[in-house]
Design a protein around this motif. Structure first.
Motif, PDB file in Angstrom:
ATOM      1  N   HIS A 180      49.874  54.522  28.307  1.00  0.00           N
ATOM      2  CA  HIS A 180      50.913  53.704  27.389  1.00  0.00           C
ATOM      3  C   HIS A 180      50.684  52.267  27.480  1.00  0.00           C
ATOM      4  O   HIS A 180      51.197  51.502  27.100  1.00  0.00           O
ATOM      5  CB  HIS A 180      52.337  54.021  28.072  1.00  0.00           C
ATOM      6  CG  HIS A 180      52.659  55.573  28.129  1.00  0.00           C
ATOM      7  ND1 HIS A 180      53.004  56.049  26.860  1.00  0.00           N
ATOM      8  CD2 HIS A 180      52.674  56.219  28.783  1.00  0.00           C
ATOM      9  CE1 HIS A 180      53.273  57.240  26.979  1.00  0.00           C
ATOM     10  NE2 HIS A 180      53.238  57.695  28.701  1.00  0.00           N
ATOM     11  N   GLY A 181      49.585  51.695  28.368  1.00  0.00           N
ATOM     12  CA  GLY A 181      49.222  50.398  28.354  1.00  0.00           C
ATOM     13  C   GLY A 181      50.008  49.776  29.551  1.00  0.00           C
ATOM     14  O   GLY A 181      49.795  48.512  29.585  1.00  0.00           O
ATOM     15  N   ARG A 182      50.552  50.445  30.487  1.00  0.00           N
ATOM     16  CA  ARG A 182      51.482  49.748  31.270  1.00  0.00           C
ATOM     17  C   ARG A 182      50.232  49.424  32.709  1.00  0.00           C
ATOM     18  O   ARG A 182      49.615  50.478  33.097  1.00  0.00           O
ATOM     19  CB  ARG A 182      52.317  50.510  31.743  1.00  0.00           C
ATOM     20  CG  ARG A 182      53.440  50.766  30.739  1.00  0.00           C
ATOM     21  CD  ARG A 182      54.688  51.939  30.950  1.00  0.00           C
ATOM     22  NE  ARG A 182      54.069  53.063  31.355  1.00  0.00           N
ATOM     23  CZ  ARG A 182      54.634  54.253  31.084  1.00  0.00           C
ATOM     24  NH1 ARG A 182      56.053  54.102  30.747  1.00  0.00           N
ATOM     25  NH2 ARG A 182      54.009  55.484  31.380  1.00  0.00           N
ATOM     26  N   LEU A 183      50.428  48.232  33.182  1.00  0.00           N
ATOM     27  CA  LEU A 183      49.717  47.875  34.446  1.00  0.00           C
ATOM     28  C   LEU A 183      50.665  48.007  35.402  1.00  0.00           C
ATOM     29  O   LEU A 183      51.887  47.846  35.368  1.00  0.00           O
ATOM     30  CB  LEU A 183      49.161  46.648  34.288  1.00  0.00           C
ATOM     31  CG  LEU A 183      47.785  46.281  33.400  1.00  0.00           C
ATOM     32  CD1 LEU A 183      47.576  44.886  33.168  1.00  0.00           C
ATOM     33  CD2 LEU A 183      46.569  46.813  34.044  1.00  0.00           C
ATOM     34  N   ALA A 184      49.913  48.434  36.716  1.00  0.00           N
ATOM     35  CA  ALA A 184      50.891  48.477  38.046  1.00  0.00           C
ATOM     36  C   ALA A 184      49.708  48.018  39.196  1.00  0.00           C
ATOM     37  O   ALA A 184      48.568  48.199  39.187  1.00  0.00           O
ATOM     38  CB  ALA A 184      51.539  49.571  38.322  1.00  0.00           C
ATOM     39  N   GLY A 185      50.290  47.696  40.290  1.00  0.00           N
ATOM     40  CA  GLY A 185      49.409  47.425  41.338  1.00  0.00           C
ATOM     41  C   GLY A 185      50.197  47.614  42.802  1.00  0.00           C
ATOM     42  O   GLY A 185      51.241  47.634  43.020  1.00  0.00           O
ATOM     43  N   ALA A 186      49.377  48.107  43.640  1.00  0.00           N
ATOM     44  CA  ALA A 186      49.607  48.380  45.014  1.00  0.00           C
ATOM     45  C   ALA A 186      48.832  47.723  46.069  1.00  0.00           C
ATOM     46  O   ALA A 186      47.690  47.711  46.014  1.00  0.00           O
ATOM     47  CB  ALA A 186      50.136  49.899  45.317  1.00  0.00           C
ATOM     48  N   CYS A 187      49.379  47.242  47.241  1.00  0.00           N
ATOM     49  CA  CYS A 187      48.440  46.583  48.366  1.00  0.00           C
ATOM     50  C   CYS A 187      49.133  47.253  49.733  1.00  0.00           C
ATOM     51  O   CYS A 187      50.353  47.149  49.788  1.00  0.00           O
ATOM     52  CB  CYS A 187      48.339  45.471  48.371  1.00  0.00           C
ATOM     53  SG  CYS A 187      47.087  44.558  49.393  1.00  0.00           S
TER      54      CYS A 187
END
Length: 338
Positions: free
Chosen positions: A207-214
């Motif tokens: 859907h073109g959504r970005l996300a990140g985790a660290c």
């Protein structure tokens, strides 16, 4: 009979209307091709983490769910001594964990110096979704986790405790390049040469959504209470859905000093490619602290909203994993200054 002048006028008006319609369709996404899902993460243990994240993305799932699911893999890996339950403790023998998570709309949550909870990334998400805050630390983070139903556990494994006792014989504290293990005689350290550090993960869904985790257990043998870049939004992780996302690895203090991941995203906003942005951010550290940079590692990994990827590090040895519909087990070396 139609006048030639009227015919030409009608033709021009029709062409203009078609052009406007095409432009409107382009802006509303009717002509736009659905974005291709992709997930990237730091280090070789990112390959297994990516597989777990891809299982979410491949079903059309949300990038935020993907990154949380993905980084839980190294958090639970008993062979990984720099992330999660098998991490090495601080110099007092206490295992403390840091994590952050962020979505494309700027929603974010983090925990730092958290003890006794196996999946700090999931606590970080609860901070994001169920509190007005961004960061909870120490006893407060633990209290919140328990209130949210997380199980309190003794996470220090016998292997990690043994490594800590070995370190106490010399108590020498010196960062090692490409590892958050510190030099006190690696031959005596179980798995020492294979220990890397933080896992940072970035995902783009269909859907073109970005996300990140660290997430990380931080530097081995650190001062109790030390917090690195991983749970600091803008340092260890930053996501902007209009531009892209970035994460970092290595000596967190240097990343914090330069707001590293935020810098990478802002450079992409200015038109740099992910690769160019990572390179420029690394050079910012090298130029500001040239003597220190020769003996430490910092690496950046980035992805823009189109799914283009880039990475750069101070020292050679930093690798990153890429997973998409065409490539499931990609592990690539990052370019470096030295």
């Amino acid at each position: 009979m139609v006048d030639r002048r009227d015919f030409l006028k009608a033709s021009l008006l029709g062409a203009s209307a078609l052009a406007l319609a095409d432009n409107a369709r382009a802006h509303t996404g009717l002509h736009a091709k659905a974005p291709s899902a992709k997930v990237i993460s730091t280090w070789d243990f990112g390959v297994a983490a990516n597989h777990a994240a891809w299982a979410v993305l491949d079903k059309g799932g949300h990038a935020l769910d993907a990154v949380e699911t993905g980084v839980q893999v190294p958090e639970a890996d008993l062979k990984n001594h720099s992330v999660g339950r098998s991490g090495y403790p601080d110099r007092d023998g206490r295992l403390t964990l840091d994590a952050s998570i962020m979505d494309a709309d700027g929603n974010c949550g983090a925990v730092a110096a958290l003890e006794h909870i196996a999946h700090p990334i999931s606590v970080a998400r609860k901070v994001m979704e169920r509190t007005p805050h961004v960061l909870l630390v120490g006893d407060g983070a633990l209290q919140f986790a328990l209130e949210q139903g997380f199980k309190k556990e003794d996470l220090l494994t016998p292997e990690s405790e043994q490594a800590w006792h070995e370190w106490l014989k010399t108590a020498n504290y010196k960062p090692s390049i490409n590892s958050e293990v510190h030099d006190y005689g690696k031959a005596a350290l179980p798995g020492g040469s294979d220990n890397h550090d933080t896992i940072g993960m970035l995902a783009l869904d269909t859907h073109g959504r970005l996300a990140g985790a660290c997430t990380t257990s931080g530097m081995a043998w650190k001062l109790h209470g030390r917090v690195g870049d991983s749970p600091i939004i803008g340092a260890g992780l930053y996501v902007d859905g209009e531009v892209g996302a970035a994460t970092s690895t290595g000596v967190g203090e240097e990343v914090i000093r330069n707001a590293g991941s935020f810098l990478v995203v802002e450079l992409m906003r200015q038109g740099r490619s992910p690769q160019e942005a990572c390179h420029e951010a690394v050079m910012r550290i090298v130029k500001r602290r040239p003597h220190a940079a020769k003996d430490l590692q910092v690496g950046f990994l980035a992805m823009n909203r189109h799914g283009e990827v880039g990475a750069w590090a101070i020292q050679p040895g930093f690798s990153y994993a890429v997973c998409d519909a065409q490539r499931q087990d990609g592990l690539l070396p990052a370019k470096s200054v030295y």
